[in-house]
Design an enzyme around this catalytic site. Sequence first.
Site, PDB file in Angstrom:
ATOM      1  N   ASP A 197       0.852  -1.196   0.000  1.00 54.57           N
ATOM      2  CA  ASP A 197       0.000   0.000   0.000  1.00 54.57           C
ATOM      3  C   ASP A 197       0.885   1.241   0.000  1.00 54.57           C
ATOM      4  OD1 ASP A 197      -2.318   1.744   0.321  1.00 54.57           O
ATOM      5  OD2 ASP A 197      -3.356  -0.065   0.993  1.00 54.57           O
ATOM      6  N   HIS A 269      -2.910   2.991  -4.826  1.00 53.07           N
ATOM      7  CA  HIS A 269      -2.275   2.602  -3.561  1.00 53.07           C
ATOM      8  C   HIS A 269      -0.853   2.104  -3.782  1.00 53.07           C
ATOM      9  CE1 HIS A 269      -5.607   3.292  -0.834  1.00 53.07           C
ATOM     10  NE2 HIS A 269      -6.428   2.705  -1.680  1.00 53.07           N
ATOM     11  N   GLU A 333      -9.857   2.525  -5.288  1.00 53.00           N
ATOM     12  CA  GLU A 333      -9.443   3.900  -5.008  1.00 53.00           C
ATOM     13  C   GLU A 333      -8.240   4.342  -5.847  1.00 53.00           C
ATOM     14  OE1 GLU A 333     -10.880   4.286  -0.393  1.00 53.00           O
ATOM     15  OE2 GLU A 333      -8.949   3.315  -0.706  1.00 53.00           O
TER      16      GLU A 333
HETATM   17  C1  ACM Z   1     -10.960  -0.507   0.659  1.00 50.84           C
HETATM   18  O1  ACM Z   1     -11.466  -0.447   1.802  1.00 50.84           O
HETATM   19  N1  ACM Z   1     -10.341   0.526   0.132  1.00 50.84           N
HETATM   20  C2  ACM Z   1     -11.039  -1.716  -0.124  1.00 50.84           C
END
Ligand code: ACM
Length: 534
Positions: A197, A269, A333
Amino acid sequence: MRFLRTTGKICSALLLVFSMHINSHAQEIDIVPKPAELKMQKGNFEITGNTALVYDRSNKDLARIAGFLSGHMEQYYKMNLASSQGNGGVIRFEITSLPGLDKEGYTMKIDKNGILISAPAANGIFYGFQTLKQMLPSDPAGKMIIPYAEIKDQPRFAWRGMMLDVCRHFFPVSYIKKFLDNMAMYKLNTFHWHLTDDQGWRIEIKKYPGLADISSWRDETLIGHGHKSQLYDGIGYGGFYTQDQIREIVQYAADRFITVVPEIEMPGHSSAALAAYPELGCTGGPYQVQKSWGVFKDVYCAGKEETFRFLQDVIDEVCELFPSEYIHIGGDECPKDAWKECPLCQKRIKDEGLKDEQELQSYFVRRMEKYLNSKGRKLIGWDEILEGGIAPEATVMSWRGEQGGIEAAKQGHDVIMTPGEFCYFDHYQNQNTFSEPLAIGGYLPLEKVYNYDPVGKIDKEKAHHVLGVQANVWTEYIANTQKLEYMIFPRICALSEIAWSPAGTKDFGDFQKRMATEYPRFKMYGINYCDHSF
Ligand code: ACM
Ligand code: ZN
């Protein structure tokens, strides 16, 4: 005064009734998750040092489970089971075909001869062993008296998962093992390991040493809540798992019938990876391993071939380490700002005849799916992979509510339900958040987890696409294992019941009654927990 005295009498009477209730229900068997069928019978069997453990010693899986049981008896009750058949009855494991039970199912019979756990496969014997543990006293000094009973049990869902984020905060191998033991205790079988991440890359990749050297470390960490704070602690933070450690964890999990599904995030991410390999981003950087929480615009460039070369190389090593059928590629995201400004990303859109950046993300995921499929693996991703068109064989993890799962199932894709509202164990357990340790937000009490039905909103004829359910533990605000356990326990128990127990058998009152014997067990096992529901 008279009123007080009367009240006092009523109180003592109530106390008596209450303690009688507790005593009487010590004779029952309180199992979590609730077994599919449980019939109590008259009589008791007592396990003693003369009780022998009997199983086919040539079966390595059974030998391992027998080792777990002996170890458990020794560690918590200081009891050694007899090495040969004595006069104290037997605990017997037996692999045999049982009509109507799949490989995770088992039966259990407790009678004057002892305890017989039968199953078509070792998986079921292991789950029978977990059930047996819950029949033992929750007090190390308690008597090993087990009422006669017959159980026939098997899971409702094949995917019974927990996700742990080790990027926002890092947890050592020793704790990952405890986490897996805790999962196994509640018959969960899928560990989704969130390994990369923005705030840290946690898996050694031999071909790209910068991921361990640079991407695994951030300079400092935000103090307090991201909505309010701009203070940093000034302390470097990081860590990663070596490939040997990963193999050790995968084996430890497999020994407990848990599959580890690794997650390598893309295209978003990805700040941490870009910090070491800035050439994989649209602008070339510089990028940093992030020190605060949220969503960042630093994403892999979808226009560069070297991005795909890098990710395929990473996937090659990941597939070597993880035998799981599924590989999770994240997909959530991913801001499209950089792609909009990037000539190479725009060229890709044009060359591939894509409509926009959403379709560029879809192109990205499809391409990775093709690669994974060529290696005999299946792609799974967060529900954003539906946007711009889902990859042909992809499985969807529905997190932004249930809509993604409903839509994916409608389109004929398999889904894992993990909606934030019901399955995010980083949310608060008390509405009065001031009395709670800092969390990301939300309110998810035990009862709400318990009452979630993964197929409740899915069309009946599409319900078979729901492979199962999973809870996610994101760790922005969880810096240590004490707090991690506080967030997980007892909600993991409710999750296990959603995932395991038959549809249509829910009763929160009954669940709470059975949970009354679980809380002292948490204490015995040294597990920290939240007691608001107790
Ligand atoms: C998430 O909670 N961004 C998968
Ligand atoms: Zn680009």
